[in-house]
Design a protein around this motif. Structure first.
Motif, PDB file in Angstrom:
ATOM      1  N   ASP A   1      33.866 -56.021  26.951  1.00 12.60           N
ATOM      2  CA  ASP A   1      35.217 -55.557  26.684  1.00 12.60           C
ATOM      3  C   ASP A   1      35.274 -54.815  25.354  1.00 12.60           C
ATOM      4  O   ASP A   1      35.871 -53.744  25.248  1.00 12.60           O
ATOM      5  N   LEU A   2      34.640 -55.351  24.340  1.00 11.86           N
ATOM      6  CA  LEU A   2      34.684 -54.735  23.014  1.00 11.86           C
ATOM      7  C   LEU A   2      33.899 -53.435  22.931  1.00 11.86           C
ATOM      8  O   LEU A   2      34.255 -52.542  22.166  1.00 11.86           O
ATOM      9  N   LEU A   3      32.825 -53.308  23.709  1.00  9.48           N
ATOM     10  CA  LEU A   3      32.019 -52.085  23.673  1.00  9.48           C
ATOM     11  C   LEU A   3      32.758 -50.888  24.253  1.00  9.48           C
ATOM     12  O   LEU A   3      32.531 -49.761  23.828  1.00  9.48           O
ATOM     13  N   ASN A   4      33.614 -51.118  25.248  1.00  6.70           N
ATOM     14  CA  ASN A   4      34.460 -50.076  25.825  1.00  6.70           C
ATOM     15  C   ASN A   4      33.640 -48.869  26.293  1.00  6.70           C
ATOM     16  O   ASN A   4      33.865 -47.743  25.871  1.00  6.70           O
ATOM     17  N   ILE A   5      32.683 -49.109  27.158  1.00  5.34           N
ATOM     18  CA  ILE A   5      31.816 -48.057  27.690  1.00  5.34           C
ATOM     19  C   ILE A   5      32.344 -47.629  29.060  1.00  5.34           C
ATOM     20  O   ILE A   5      32.704 -48.454  29.884  1.00  5.34           O
ATOM     21  N   HIS A   6      32.384 -46.315  29.281  1.00  4.63           N
ATOM     22  CA  HIS A   6      32.801 -45.759  30.564  1.00  4.63           C
ATOM     23  C   HIS A   6      31.600 -45.094  31.222  1.00  4.63           C
ATOM     24  O   HIS A   6      30.890 -44.317  30.601  1.00  4.63           O
ATOM     25  N   VAL A   7      31.373 -45.413  32.483  1.00  2.00           N
ATOM     26  CA  VAL A   7      30.327 -44.767  33.268  1.00  2.00           C
ATOM     27  C   VAL A   7      31.047 -44.041  34.390  1.00  2.00           C
ATOM     28  O   VAL A   7      31.507 -44.648  35.352  1.00  2.00           O
ATOM     29  N   GLY A   8      31.182 -42.736  34.215  1.00  3.64           N
ATOM     30  CA  GLY A   8      31.982 -41.967  35.160  1.00  3.64           C
ATOM     31  C   GLY A   8      33.439 -42.383  35.030  1.00  3.64           C
ATOM     32  O   GLY A   8      34.029 -42.322  33.969  1.00  3.64           O
ATOM     33  N   ASN A   9      34.009 -42.824  36.126  1.00  4.00           N
ATOM     34  CA  ASN A   9      35.400 -43.262  36.135  1.00  4.00           C
ATOM     35  C   ASN A   9      35.517 -44.785  36.062  1.00  4.00           C
ATOM     36  O   ASN A   9      36.600 -45.338  36.170  1.00  4.00           O
ATOM     37  N   ILE A  10      34.383 -45.473  35.877  1.00  5.61           N
ATOM     38  CA  ILE A  10      34.373 -46.937  35.880  1.00  5.61           C
ATOM     39  C   ILE A  10      34.198 -47.452  34.458  1.00  5.61           C
ATOM     40  O   ILE A  10      33.321 -47.008  33.729  1.00  5.61           O
ATOM     41  N   GLU A  11      35.047 -48.401  34.089  1.00  2.00           N
ATOM     42  CA  GLU A  11      34.922 -49.055  32.794  1.00  2.00           C
ATOM     43  C   GLU A  11      34.026 -50.271  32.937  1.00  2.00           C
ATOM     44  O   GLU A  11      34.216 -51.083  33.836  1.00  2.00           O
ATOM     45  N   LEU A  12      33.053 -50.404  32.036  1.00  2.00           N
ATOM     46  CA  LEU A  12      32.231 -51.605  32.058  1.00  2.00           C
ATOM     47  C   LEU A  12      33.023 -52.820  31.590  1.00  2.00           C
ATOM     48  O   LEU A  12      32.633 -53.952  31.846  1.00  2.00           O
TER      49      LEU A  12
END
Length: 127
Positions: A16-27
């Motif tokens: 949650d804290l890293l807030n990484i997006h892969v395409g349209n998906i949030e990790l």
């Protein structure tokens, strides 16, 4: 091998804290699911974990809404205008995150108090 509920929660908070997006998906969505699983397993021991479970469940819903286009972040450095409905959605997302963290910290504090770990009680209270 069964993962510890606390380990699941820690990985969930980290994603949650890293807030990484892969395409349209949030990790972060995976992080919320991990938090849900960990708090579900701990929910029988403390009611605070049930609060965190409800908060992380709402975060899953909000993350799915964000993936389909609902704005959930506030532009800090830009000059973008934010409409009132967007600001309400952002405020709801922030409140849900605060409720989740309250449930997690209070649950950890109550578990530590039950086990007699005073340093952890103080750390969880000051967060």
């Amino acid at each position: 091998m069964k993962n510890s509920p606390y380990s699941l929660i820690a990985w969930g908070v980290a994603l949650d804290l890293l807030n990484i997006h892969v395409g349209n998906i949030e990790l972060a969505l995976i992080g919320y699911l991990l938090m849900m699983r960990g708090t579900y397993r701990l929910g029988v021991s403390q009611r605070y974990y049930l609060i965190a479970l409800a908060g992380s469940s709402l975060q899953v819903i909000l993350a799915c809404a964000a993936m389909v286009g609902l704005r959930m972040d506030f532009p800090v450095l830009g000059n973008e205008d934010v409409t009132v409905p967007e600001l309400i959605c952002i405020s709801v997302a922030i409140t849900v995150r605060m409720v989740t963290m309250f449930g997690l910290c209070s649950g950890i504090q109550a578990d530590a108090k039950k086990k007699g770990s005073d340093s952890l009680v103080h750390s969880a209270r000051s967060t």
